[in-house]
Design an enzyme around this catalytic site. Structure first.
Site, PDB file in Angstrom:
ATOM      1  N   GLY A  30       0.888  -1.169   0.000  1.00 36.61           N
ATOM      2  CA  GLY A  30       0.000   0.000   0.000  1.00 36.61           C
ATOM      3  C   GLY A  30       0.918   1.210   0.000  1.00 36.61           C
ATOM      4  N   GLY A  32       0.595   4.200  -0.967  1.00 35.78           N
ATOM      5  CA  GLY A  32      -0.185   5.405  -1.233  1.00 35.78           C
ATOM      6  C   GLY A  32       0.402   6.571  -0.468  1.00 35.78           C
ATOM      7  N   ALA A  33      -0.475   7.447   0.038  1.00 35.81           N
ATOM      8  CA  ALA A  33      -0.022   8.667   0.708  1.00 35.81           C
ATOM      9  C   ALA A  33       0.966   8.348   1.836  1.00 35.81           C
ATOM     10  CB  ALA A  33      -1.242   9.412   1.251  1.00 35.81           C
ATOM     11  N   GLY A  35       2.113   5.286   2.972  1.00 36.81           N
ATOM     12  CA  GLY A  35       3.118   4.263   2.659  1.00 36.81           C
ATOM     13  C   GLY A  35       4.326   4.891   1.974  1.00 36.81           C
ATOM     14  N   ASN A 127      -5.464   2.586   9.929  1.00 37.09           N
ATOM     15  CA  ASN A 127      -6.403   3.048  10.961  1.00 37.09           C
ATOM     16  C   ASN A 127      -7.568   2.073  11.133  1.00 37.09           C
ATOM     17  OD1 ASN A 127      -5.272   5.505  11.774  1.00 37.09           O
ATOM     18  ND2 ASN A 127      -6.195   6.627  10.067  1.00 37.09           N
ATOM     19  N   LYS A 206      -6.583   5.573  19.093  1.00 37.35           N
ATOM     20  CA  LYS A 206      -6.401   6.192  17.767  1.00 37.35           C
ATOM     21  C   LYS A 206      -7.725   6.201  16.992  1.00 37.35           C
ATOM     22  CE  LYS A 206      -4.407   8.053  14.235  1.00 37.35           C
ATOM     23  NZ  LYS A 206      -3.864   7.465  13.040  1.00 37.35           N
ATOM     24  N   ASN A 210      -9.591   9.308  15.239  1.00 37.46           N
ATOM     25  CA  ASN A 210     -10.068   9.288  13.851  1.00 37.46           C
ATOM     26  C   ASN A 210     -11.585   9.426  13.749  1.00 37.46           C
ATOM     27  OD1 ASN A 210      -7.462   7.071  13.374  1.00 37.46           O
ATOM     28  ND2 ASN A 210      -7.639   8.900  12.133  1.00 37.46           N
ATOM     29  N   SER A 279      -7.152  11.382   6.080  1.00 36.63           N
ATOM     30  CA  SER A 279      -7.223  10.401   4.979  1.00 36.63           C
ATOM     31  C   SER A 279      -8.668  10.233   4.483  1.00 36.63           C
ATOM     32  CB  SER A 279      -6.634   9.064   5.426  1.00 36.63           C
ATOM     33  OG  SER A 279      -7.201   8.648   6.642  1.00 36.63           O
ATOM     34  N   GLU A 291     -13.173   4.706   5.345  1.00 38.50           N
ATOM     35  CA  GLU A 291     -12.994   3.708   6.413  1.00 38.50           C
ATOM     36  C   GLU A 291     -14.052   3.862   7.512  1.00 38.50           C
ATOM     37  OE1 GLU A 291      -8.267   2.816   6.450  1.00 38.50           O
ATOM     38  OE2 GLU A 291      -8.808   4.783   7.191  1.00 38.50           O
TER      39      GLU A 291
HETATM   40  N1  LIG Z   1      -2.770   9.582   4.907  1.00 36.81           N
HETATM   41  C1  LIG Z   1      -2.563   9.859   6.183  1.00 36.81           C
HETATM   42  O1  LIG Z   1      -2.155  10.968   6.532  1.00 36.81           O
HETATM   43  C2  LIG Z   1      -2.810   8.836   7.249  1.00 36.81           C
HETATM   44  C3  LIG Z   1      -3.305   7.601   6.943  1.00 36.81           C
HETATM   45  N2  LIG Z   1      -3.473   6.669   7.945  1.00 36.81           N
HETATM   46  C4  LIG Z   1      -4.000   5.363   7.629  1.00 36.81           C
HETATM   47  O2  LIG Z   1      -3.056   4.665   6.843  1.00 36.81           O
HETATM   48  C5  LIG Z   1      -3.718   3.809   5.905  1.00 36.81           C
HETATM   49  C6  LIG Z   1      -3.276   4.180   4.489  1.00 36.81           C
HETATM   50  O3  LIG Z   1      -3.756   5.486   4.231  1.00 36.81           O
HETATM   51  P1  LIG Z   1      -3.344   6.322   2.950  1.00 36.81           P
HETATM   52  O4  LIG Z   1      -1.897   6.164   2.694  1.00 36.81           O
HETATM   53  O5  LIG Z   1      -3.897   7.671   3.148  1.00 36.81           O
HETATM   54  O6  LIG Z   1      -4.180   5.530   1.835  1.00 36.81           O
HETATM   55  P2  LIG Z   1      -3.997   5.547   0.249  1.00 36.81           P
HETATM   56  O7  LIG Z   1      -5.306   5.165  -0.324  1.00 36.81           O
HETATM   57  O8  LIG Z   1      -3.331   6.793  -0.212  1.00 36.81           O
HETATM   58  O9  LIG Z   1      -2.941   4.366   0.034  1.00 36.81           O
HETATM   59  C7  LIG Z   1      -3.264   2.997   0.001  1.00 36.81           C
HETATM   60  C8  LIG Z   1      -2.658   2.435  -1.279  1.00 36.81           C
HETATM   61  O10 LIG Z   1      -2.756   1.015  -1.235  1.00 36.81           O
HETATM   62  C9  LIG Z   1      -3.097   0.560  -2.538  1.00 36.81           C
HETATM   63  N3  LIG Z   1      -3.728  -0.753  -2.459  1.00 36.81           N
HETATM   64  C10 LIG Z   1      -4.767  -1.128  -1.693  1.00 36.81           C
HETATM   65  N4  LIG Z   1      -5.050  -2.432  -1.874  1.00 36.81           N
HETATM   66  C11 LIG Z   1      -4.190  -2.895  -2.782  1.00 36.81           C
HETATM   67  C12 LIG Z   1      -3.952  -4.182  -3.374  1.00 36.81           C
HETATM   68  N5  LIG Z   1      -4.669  -5.258  -3.075  1.00 36.81           N
HETATM   69  N6  LIG Z   1      -2.941  -4.279  -4.265  1.00 36.81           N
HETATM   70  C13 LIG Z   1      -2.198  -3.218  -4.586  1.00 36.81           C
HETATM   71  N7  LIG Z   1      -2.360  -1.990  -4.064  1.00 36.81           N
HETATM   72  C14 LIG Z   1      -3.330  -1.823  -3.162  1.00 36.81           C
HETATM   73  C15 LIG Z   1      -4.067   1.623  -3.007  1.00 36.81           C
HETATM   74  O11 LIG Z   1      -4.224   1.556  -4.384  1.00 36.81           O
HETATM   75  P3  LIG Z   1      -5.683   1.951  -4.991  1.00 36.81           P
HETATM   76  O12 LIG Z   1      -5.855   3.390  -4.770  1.00 36.81           O
HETATM   77  O13 LIG Z   1      -5.539   1.561  -6.415  1.00 36.81           O
HETATM   78  O14 LIG Z   1      -6.687   1.141  -4.242  1.00 36.81           O
HETATM   79  C16 LIG Z   1      -3.382   2.905  -2.528  1.00 36.81           C
HETATM   80  O15 LIG Z   1      -2.463   3.407  -3.461  1.00 36.81           O
HETATM   81  C17 LIG Z   1      -5.216   4.014   6.157  1.00 36.81           C
HETATM   82  O16 LIG Z   1      -5.701   3.069   7.070  1.00 36.81           O
HETATM   83  C18 LIG Z   1      -5.278   5.409   6.784  1.00 36.81           C
HETATM   84  O17 LIG Z   1      -6.405   5.609   7.585  1.00 36.81           O
HETATM   85  C19 LIG Z   1      -3.098   6.916   9.228  1.00 36.81           C
HETATM   86  C20 LIG Z   1      -2.583   8.135   9.577  1.00 36.81           C
HETATM   87  C21 LIG Z   1      -2.469   9.214   8.635  1.00 36.81           C
HETATM   88  C1  LIG Z   2      -3.634  12.219  10.978  1.00 36.03           C
HETATM   89  C2  LIG Z   2      -4.933  11.643  11.382  1.00 36.03           C
HETATM   90  C3  LIG Z   2      -4.916  11.416  12.862  1.00 36.03           C
HETATM   91  C4  LIG Z   2      -5.997  12.636  11.090  1.00 36.03           C
HETATM   92  O1  LIG Z   2      -7.211  12.235  11.539  1.00 36.03           O
HETATM   93  C5  LIG Z   2      -5.174  10.375  10.618  1.00 36.03           C
HETATM   94  O2  LIG Z   2      -4.986   9.295  11.139  1.00 36.03           O
HETATM   95  C6  LIG Z   2      -5.705  10.372   9.223  1.00 36.03           C
HETATM   96  O3  LIG Z   2      -5.443  11.286   8.439  1.00 36.03           O
HETATM   97  O4  LIG Z   2      -6.398   9.397   8.914  1.00 36.03           O
END
Ligand SMILES: NC(=O)C1=CN([C@@H]2O[C@H](COP(=O)(O)OP(=O)(O)OC[C@H]3O[C@@H](n4cnc5c(N)ncnc54)[C@H](OP(=O)(O)O)[C@@H]3O)[C@@H](O)[C@H]2O)C=CC1
Ligand SMILES: CC(C)(CO)C(=O)C(=O)O
Length: 340
Positions: A30, A32-33, A35, A127, A206, A210, A279, A291
């Site tokens: 994953g 994404g943002a 990761g 999360n 957490k 959220n 997110s 979520e």
């Molecule tokens: N962004 C943030 O600031 C924060 C995020 N979090 C938590 O972290 C987690 C990740 O968030 P975030 O990074 O924002 O999410 P994103 O959606 O930006 O990133 C997740 C990535 O995983 C990919 N993905 C999912 N399933 C698969 C699969 N089976 N095979 C390949 N790729 C896959 C998605 O691709 P696709 O889009 O194609 O599905 C996407 O690019 C969440 O639980 C979020 O709540 C926690 C704190 C802060």
């Molecule tokens: C940074 C924070 C705590 C904001 O709610 C988060 O976990 C998110 O963006 O999903």
């Protein structure tokens, strides 16, 4: 002289062995943002990092031009990290960090089955509630670590993220795994990791944060600092958290509402997460499912199982699902117009 030379080379060797042993082969499932942000930090610390993602345009952008990271000091940097699909990835990893959205975790674990050996440790930082139960369907308990993170990031275009503020991670092994080498490997990347003594409580804590910030910033169309300025923001937060505390008591989990309120007060500051759009806000804008069913919706469901009314969490869940539908329809219409 020879003695001194040997002594120095002994010290140098010891230093090299100590530091080399901390280098890990890490996959981020994953990319994404968040990761991508974590991946950059780990690579900069010398770990061998590979991203796994399913978004073709994102993989293509990173593979061609590198990952573009906009920092909050105005500086933009490029990082070159291998990113590929689950089908393409091969090899053995010391650690796989799971950073998909919670509803995507099960599929991701199925898709990367071929790279999980009995020695691989898996750390989930997504999360919401229910992630450990999903992990247990795929791997041995002794391979699982679970954690929570306050690091933030926004994916603004394929291959492009915006990062603000600093963060931290709390983690714990769920079974018998030794979490200490993983804590020090992540701390080598300045990820501010601490070993939790009760990660389940940390996950509920957490999820409490959220369940306030994520849906309310969506419904009020605000970033975290802007939400912090709302006159009744504190009352609204307490309405949500008091219900979660009540359900926690029935589930045997202590939810410390004051401690969550203290963390919220910290998060609204710009040097923490004030400038960040949670997110869930990003998901809504991208027309994705959120979520919510693993946050407020999860608590509301537990409430109905226990026969305890959870009016605030239940209403918020329904409003977010309505918002998902509205934004998805708007986006589809925009795309139609664009195609015509
Ligand atoms: N962004 C943030 O600031 C924060 C995020 N979090 C938590 O972290 C987690 C990740 O968030 P975030 O990074 O924002 O999410 P994103 O959606 O930006 O990133 C997740 C990535 O995983 C990919 N993905 C999912 N399933 C698969 C699969 N089976 N095979 C390949 N790729 C896959 C998605 O691709 P696709 O889009 O194609 O599905 C996407 O690019 C969440 O639980 C979020 O709540 C926690 C704190 C802060
Ligand atoms: C940074 C924070 C705590 C904001 O709610 C988060 O976990 C998110 O963006 O999903």
């Amino acid at each position: 002289m020879e003695e001194m030379r040997l002594a120095i080379s002994g010290i140098v060797n010891k230093y090299l062995i100590a530091h080399a042993s901390k280098i890990m082969k890490i996959a981020i499932a994953g990319f994404g943002a968040l990761g991508a942000r974590v991946g950059v930090m780990l690579q900069q610390a010398g770990h061998e990092v590979t991203g796994i993602d399913g978004w073709a345009a994102h993989i293509a952008a990173i593979s061609t031009d590198g990952l573009t990271v906009h920092q909050d000091d105005g500086v933009t940097k490029k990082y070159y990290i291998p990113v590929m699909t689950a089908k393409e990835i091969d090899g053995k990893f010391d650690l796989i960090i799971l950073l998909t959205k919670t509803p995507q975790l099960d599929t991701m674990l199925t898709d990367i089955k071929h790279i999980i050996t009995k020695n691989t440790k898996l750390l989930v930082l997504s999360n919401g509630l229910g992630n450990i139960e999903v992990m247990e369907k795929h791997v041995n308990r002794d391979q699982i670590l679970a954690g929570v993170t306050l690091w933030t990031s926004e994916l603004i275009n394929p291959g492009e993220i915006r990062v603000t503020g600093t963060g931290s991670i709390k983690l714990q092994a769920i079974g018998e795994a030794n979490a200490k080498p993983i804590v020090s490997a992540l701390n080598k990347a300045s990820l501010n990791v601490t070993l939790s003594q009760n990660v389940i409580e940390a996950i509920w804590h957490k999820a409490g944060i959220n369940s306030v910030l994520n849906p309310l910033t969506v419904l009020l169309d605000a970033n975290i600092a802007e939400f912090g300025m709302a006159g009744n923001g504190m009352d609204l937060s307490l309405n949500i958290l008091d219900e979660i505390k009540q359900i926690g008591e029935l589930e045997g989990i202590n939810v410390d509402v004051n401690a969550i309120m203290k963390d919220l007060a910290l998060l609204i500051r710009p040097e923490h997460a004030g400038n960040h759009y949670p997110s869930m806000y990003q998901d809504i804008k991208a027309g994705k499912h959120t979520e919510i069913d693993f946050l407020n919706g999860y608590f509301a469901k537990l409430g109905s199982e226990h026969g305890v009314p959870m009016p605030f969490n239940a209403l918020i869940t329904r409003l977010i699902h309505a918002k998902e539908d509205i934004e998805r329809t708007k986006l589809a219409k925009k795309q139609e117009t664009f195609e015509i």
